[in-house]
Write an enzyme that holds these catalytic residues in place. Structure first.
Site, PDB file in Angstrom:
ATOM      1  N   TYR A  30     -20.753  -0.822  -7.718  1.00 54.13           N
ATOM      2  CA  TYR A  30     -21.046   0.601  -7.482  1.00 54.13           C
ATOM      3  C   TYR A  30     -20.559   1.491  -8.642  1.00 54.13           C
ATOM      4  O   TYR A  30     -21.365   2.099  -9.359  1.00 54.13           O
ATOM      5  CB  TYR A  30     -20.408   0.998  -6.145  1.00 54.13           C
ATOM      6  CG  TYR A  30     -20.347   2.461  -5.813  1.00 54.13           C
ATOM      7  CD1 TYR A  30     -21.415   3.326  -6.095  1.00 54.13           C
ATOM      8  CD2 TYR A  30     -19.229   2.989  -5.182  1.00 54.13           C
ATOM      9  CE1 TYR A  30     -21.354   4.667  -5.751  1.00 54.13           C
ATOM     10  CE2 TYR A  30     -19.166   4.322  -4.828  1.00 54.13           C
ATOM     11  CZ  TYR A  30     -20.222   5.173  -5.117  1.00 54.13           C
ATOM     12  OH  TYR A  30     -20.143   6.492  -4.781  1.00 54.13           O
ATOM     13  N   THR A  34     -20.095  -9.571  -5.574  1.00 61.40           N
ATOM     14  CA  THR A  34     -20.394  -8.419  -4.710  1.00 61.40           C
ATOM     15  C   THR A  34     -21.328  -7.430  -5.415  1.00 61.40           C
ATOM     16  O   THR A  34     -21.867  -6.542  -4.775  1.00 61.40           O
ATOM     17  CB  THR A  34     -19.103  -7.683  -4.274  1.00 61.40           C
ATOM     18  OG1 THR A  34     -18.329  -7.399  -5.432  1.00 61.40           O
ATOM     19  CG2 THR A  34     -18.275  -8.515  -3.309  1.00 61.40           C
ATOM     20  N   ALA A  48     -13.226  -6.210  -9.405  1.00 60.34           N
ATOM     21  CA  ALA A  48     -12.116  -6.396  -8.459  1.00 60.34           C
ATOM     22  C   ALA A  48     -12.636  -6.689  -7.067  1.00 60.34           C
ATOM     23  O   ALA A  48     -13.780  -6.383  -6.741  1.00 60.34           O
ATOM     24  CB  ALA A  48     -11.257  -5.135  -8.407  1.00 60.34           C
ATOM     25  N   SER A  52     -12.083  -5.346  -3.363  1.00 57.49           N
ATOM     26  CA  SER A  52     -11.599  -3.994  -3.019  1.00 57.49           C
ATOM     27  C   SER A  52     -11.626  -3.653  -1.529  1.00 57.49           C
ATOM     28  O   SER A  52     -11.675  -2.483  -1.171  1.00 57.49           O
ATOM     29  CB  SER A  52     -12.423  -2.959  -3.790  1.00 57.49           C
ATOM     30  OG  SER A  52     -13.779  -3.068  -3.412  1.00 57.49           O
ATOM     31  N   TYR A 103      -4.215  -5.406  -1.398  1.00 59.44           N
ATOM     32  CA  TYR A 103      -5.143  -4.773  -2.338  1.00 59.44           C
ATOM     33  C   TYR A 103      -4.387  -3.793  -3.239  1.00 59.44           C
ATOM     34  O   TYR A 103      -4.429  -3.909  -4.476  1.00 59.44           O
ATOM     35  CB  TYR A 103      -6.268  -4.048  -1.567  1.00 59.44           C
ATOM     36  CG  TYR A 103      -7.064  -3.100  -2.425  1.00 59.44           C
ATOM     37  CD1 TYR A 103      -7.835  -3.577  -3.478  1.00 59.44           C
ATOM     38  CD2 TYR A 103      -7.025  -1.719  -2.200  1.00 59.44           C
ATOM     39  CE1 TYR A 103      -8.552  -2.700  -4.286  1.00 59.44           C
ATOM     40  CE2 TYR A 103      -7.742  -0.847  -2.996  1.00 59.44           C
ATOM     41  CZ  TYR A 103      -8.498  -1.335  -4.044  1.00 59.44           C
ATOM     42  OH  TYR A 103      -9.193  -0.478  -4.848  1.00 59.44           O
ATOM     43  N   LYS A 130      -3.339  -4.137  -7.371  1.00 61.81           N
ATOM     44  CA  LYS A 130      -3.736  -3.130  -8.367  1.00 61.81           C
ATOM     45  C   LYS A 130      -2.507  -2.541  -9.076  1.00 61.81           C
ATOM     46  O   LYS A 130      -2.526  -2.284 -10.284  1.00 61.81           O
ATOM     47  CB  LYS A 130      -4.529  -2.009  -7.684  1.00 61.81           C
ATOM     48  CG  LYS A 130      -5.935  -2.414  -7.257  1.00 61.81           C
ATOM     49  CD  LYS A 130      -6.910  -2.303  -8.431  1.00 61.81           C
ATOM     50  CE  LYS A 130      -8.328  -2.604  -8.042  1.00 61.81           C
ATOM     51  NZ  LYS A 130      -9.301  -2.281  -9.078  1.00 61.81           N
ATOM     52  N   ASN A 141     -11.000   8.932  -2.880  1.00 63.10           N
ATOM     53  CA  ASN A 141     -12.192   8.413  -2.172  1.00 63.10           C
ATOM     54  C   ASN A 141     -13.473   8.719  -2.939  1.00 63.10           C
ATOM     55  O   ASN A 141     -13.912   9.866  -2.966  1.00 63.10           O
ATOM     56  CB  ASN A 141     -12.242   9.006  -0.769  1.00 63.10           C
ATOM     57  CG  ASN A 141     -11.149   8.444   0.117  1.00 63.10           C
ATOM     58  OD1 ASN A 141      -9.972   8.599  -0.188  1.00 63.10           O
ATOM     59  ND2 ASN A 141     -11.522   7.768   1.167  1.00 63.10           N
ATOM     60  N   ARG A 185      -7.253   2.931  12.730  1.00 63.42           N
ATOM     61  CA  ARG A 185      -7.421   1.709  11.946  1.00 63.42           C
ATOM     62  C   ARG A 185      -6.061   1.397  11.310  1.00 63.42           C
ATOM     63  O   ARG A 185      -5.440   2.293  10.723  1.00 63.42           O
ATOM     64  CB  ARG A 185      -8.478   1.961  10.861  1.00 63.42           C
ATOM     65  CG  ARG A 185      -8.859   0.745  10.055  1.00 63.42           C
ATOM     66  CD  ARG A 185     -10.075   1.000   9.188  1.00 63.42           C
ATOM     67  NE  ARG A 185      -9.798   1.928   8.094  1.00 63.42           N
ATOM     68  CZ  ARG A 185     -10.692   2.277   7.177  1.00 63.42           C
ATOM     69  NH1 ARG A 185     -11.927   1.800   7.230  1.00 63.42           N
ATOM     70  NH2 ARG A 185     -10.379   3.120   6.221  1.00 63.42           N
ATOM     71  N   ALA A 186      -5.636   0.143  11.408  1.00 58.80           N
ATOM     72  CA  ALA A 186      -4.308  -0.224  10.905  1.00 58.80           C
ATOM     73  C   ALA A 186      -4.171   0.156   9.437  1.00 58.80           C
ATOM     74  O   ALA A 186      -5.091  -0.082   8.648  1.00 58.80           O
ATOM     75  CB  ALA A 186      -4.089  -1.719  11.074  1.00 58.80           C
TER      76      ALA A 186
HETATM   77  N1  UDP Z   1     -13.298   6.116   8.925  1.00 61.41           N
HETATM   78  C1  UDP Z   1     -13.816   6.291  10.196  1.00 61.41           C
HETATM   79  N2  UDP Z   1     -14.922   5.564  10.565  1.00 61.41           N
HETATM   80  C2  UDP Z   1     -15.536   4.694   9.711  1.00 61.41           C
HETATM   81  C3  UDP Z   1     -15.013   4.517   8.415  1.00 61.41           C
HETATM   82  C4  UDP Z   1     -13.888   5.246   8.047  1.00 61.41           C
HETATM   83  O1  UDP Z   1     -13.282   7.077  10.986  1.00 61.41           O
HETATM   84  O2  UDP Z   1     -16.527   4.058  10.111  1.00 61.41           O
HETATM   85  C5  UDP Z   1     -12.129   6.906   8.496  1.00 61.41           C
HETATM   86  C6  UDP Z   1     -10.939   6.104   8.008  1.00 61.41           C
HETATM   87  O3  UDP Z   1     -10.076   5.773   9.083  1.00 61.41           O
HETATM   88  C7  UDP Z   1     -10.285   7.062   7.007  1.00 61.41           C
HETATM   89  C8  UDP Z   1     -11.471   7.840   6.443  1.00 61.41           C
HETATM   90  O4  UDP Z   1     -12.549   7.674   7.381  1.00 61.41           O
HETATM   91  O5  UDP Z   1      -9.456   7.980   7.690  1.00 61.41           O
HETATM   92  C9  UDP Z   1     -11.929   7.335   5.092  1.00 61.41           C
HETATM   93  O6  UDP Z   1     -12.079   5.919   5.186  1.00 61.41           O
HETATM   94  P1  UDP Z   1     -12.783   5.064   4.050  1.00 61.41           P
HETATM   95  O7  UDP Z   1     -12.816   3.641   4.537  1.00 61.41           O
HETATM   96  O8  UDP Z   1     -14.082   5.691   3.675  1.00 61.41           O
HETATM   97  O9  UDP Z   1     -11.831   5.209   2.792  1.00 61.41           O
HETATM   98  P2  UDP Z   1     -10.244   4.911   2.624  1.00 61.41           P
HETATM   99  O10 UDP Z   1      -9.578   6.241   2.723  1.00 61.41           O
HETATM  100  O11 UDP Z   1      -9.822   3.948   3.672  1.00 61.41           O
HETATM  101  O12 UDP Z   1     -10.180   4.350   1.250  1.00 61.41           O
END
Ligand code: UDP
Length: 317
Positions: free
Chosen positions: A11, A35, A73, A75, A139, A143, A168, A277-278
Site C-alpha cells: 500500500y 502481501t 514488513a 504489519s 510488531y 519496529k 494512522n 480490541r485487546a
Molecule cells: N476499529 C473498530 N472497528 C474496526 C476496525 C478498527 O472499531 O473494524 C477501531 C480500533 O479499535 C481503533 C481504531 O478503530 O480504535 C483504528 O483502528 P485501526 O485498526 O484502523 O488502526 P490502529 O489504530 O489499530 O493502527
C-alpha cells in the site's frame, strides 16, 4: 537519484514509489509479493521479486544506488501477538540483512517506515519523539529494534538514517490504495459496508475515557505521508539517525470516522458495538511539530479527503 524501494508492491510503498518516479528518480522495487501485488508496482519502476535476505545483496551490488526506502514488513498487530518469531525474523532479521547489504555496497542513506506502535500506551498526548518507547506487541517491538539498529549503523558505519513513525495512514492515490487480504483497519472495513460486502461495522469498545467513548486516532493521508518521505530523503545525514512522527496532531474518534464515511458514501453504515480490541490505547495522537519545523512538512489533506480518495479507489476495483 537511483533508489531501492523495499515493499514497493504494498500500500504505502506503491504510493511513494509513484511519487518518486514522478519526481524523476530511478526506482527499483524489491518485494517478495507475500502481501503486496505485482500490479500495484508504480509504472516506471522496475520490480525485483524476492526477500531482502535473498535479493538485497545482489540488487545493491548492481551499483549506483543513492538510497533505500524501506517499507517491506509484516504489519498486523494481532498476527504479531500470535507469531512473534515471524515478526522478529521478517521485520528485524530481514532489515539487518538489508543494512548489511547496504554497508557492503556502500549505500549510505535509508528512510525507514517506523510506527506509532513503538510508543505503546502513551503517558501524555500528543506524543513527542522524545517520549518513552514501550511497545505493547511484537510488531511495535520489532519496529523499535530496527530503529535502534539504524542508530547503531549510523554511529558505527556512518549511514544516514531517518525513521518516520506513522500514525494512522489512510486514503489512496488514484490507482494505488489499500487492499489487504486480511483487512483490520477501520476505514477500509467501513467502506466494505458501503460497498455492500459487509452488513455492518463493529465498533471495538464505547467505554473509553474519550468524549464519545470510542478510541481517538490521528489519521494521515497516504499522499501527505509520501511527501514526507521525499523530504526525509533529502534530510539523511551521514552518521546520524533521526526520528520524526507523522500525523496531523488531531484525533478523530471511531464514531467521527464512521460519520465522515456516511457523508462521503451516502450509505447509512449500520454499526454494531462490540467489546474492546485487546491492546488498543484510548488515544494515539502525534505531535508532528518536529518534522514541520525541521523539514518544512505539513499535512494538506483532511479526513474527508482520505475517505473520499479511499472510496473512489475501492469503487474502481
Ligand atoms: N476499529 C473498530 N472497528 C474496526 C476496525 C478498527 O472499531 O473494524 C477501531 C480500533 O479499535 C481503533 C481504531 O478503530 O480504535 C483504528 O483502528 P485501526 O485498526 O484502523 O488502526 P490502529 O489504530 O489499530 O493502527
Amino acid at each position: 537519484m537511483k533508489l531501492l524501494v523495499t515493499g514497493g508492491a504494498g500500500y504505502i510503498g506503491s504510493v511513494v514509489s509513484a511519487q518518486l518516479v514522478e519526481a524523476g528518480h530511478e526506482v527499483v522495487v524489491l518485494d517478495d509479493l507475500s502481501t503486496g501485488h505485482e500490479d500495484a508496482v508504480a509504472e516506471g519502476a522496475r520490480l525485483v521479486s524476492g526477500t531482502l535476505r535473498e535479493r538485497a545483496p545482489e540488487v545493491l551490488a548492481e551499483g549506483g544506488f543513492d538510497a533505500v526506502l524501506h517499507f517491506a514488513a509484516k504489519s498486523l498487530v494481532g498476527e504479531s501477538v500470535e507469531k512473534p518469531g515471524l515478526y522478529w525474523d521478517k521485520n528485524l532479521g530481514e532489515s539487518l540483512a538489508l543494512l548489511e547489504a547496504m554497508r557492503v555496497a556502500g549505500v549510505e542513506k535509508i528512510v525507514f517506515s517506523s510506527t506509532a506502535a513503538t510508543y505503546g500506551e502513551p503517558e501524555s498526548t500528543p506524543i513527542l519523539e522524545t517520549d518513552p518507547t514501550r511497545p505493547t506487541n511484537p510488531y511495535g517491538a520489532s519496529k523499535l529494534a530496527i530503529d535502534t539498529s539504524l542508530a547503531e549503523y549510523a554511529r558505527l558505519h556512518g549511514i544516514g538514517g531517518v525513521s518516520l513513525r506513522y500514525f494512522n495512514v489512510a486514503g489512496a492515490a488514484g490507482p494505488q490504495g489499500e487492499r489487504h487480504a486480511v483487512e483490520t483497519h477501520l476505514i477500509p472495513n467501513v467502506l466494505k459496508v458501503a460497498l455492500g460486502e459487509r452488513e455492518s461495522v463493529s465498533v471495538f469498545g464505547e467505554d473509553y475515557p474519550t468524549p464519545d467513548g470510542t478510541c481517538l486516532r490521528d489519521y494521515i493521508h497516504v499522499v501527505d505521508l509520501g511527501v514526507a518521505h521525499l523530504l526525509a530523503l533529502d534530510a539523511c545525514e551521514p552518521g546520524s539517525h533521526q526520528i520524526f512522527n507523522l500525523g496531523s496532531g488531531h484525533g478523530y474518534s471511531v464514531r467521527e470516522v464512521i460519520e465522515v464515511c456516511r457523508q462521503v458514501t451516502g450509505h447509512p453504515i449500520p454499526v454494531v458495538t462490540g467489546p474492546r480490541r485487546a491492546g488498543d490505547p484510548a488515544v494515539l495522537v502525534a505531535s508532528s511539530e518536529k518534522i514541520k519545523s525541521q523539514l518544512g512538512w505539513k499535512p494538506e489533506r483532511d479526513l474527508r479527503a482520505m475517505v473520499g480518495d479511499a472510496w473512489t479507489f475501492v469503487q474502481g476495483r
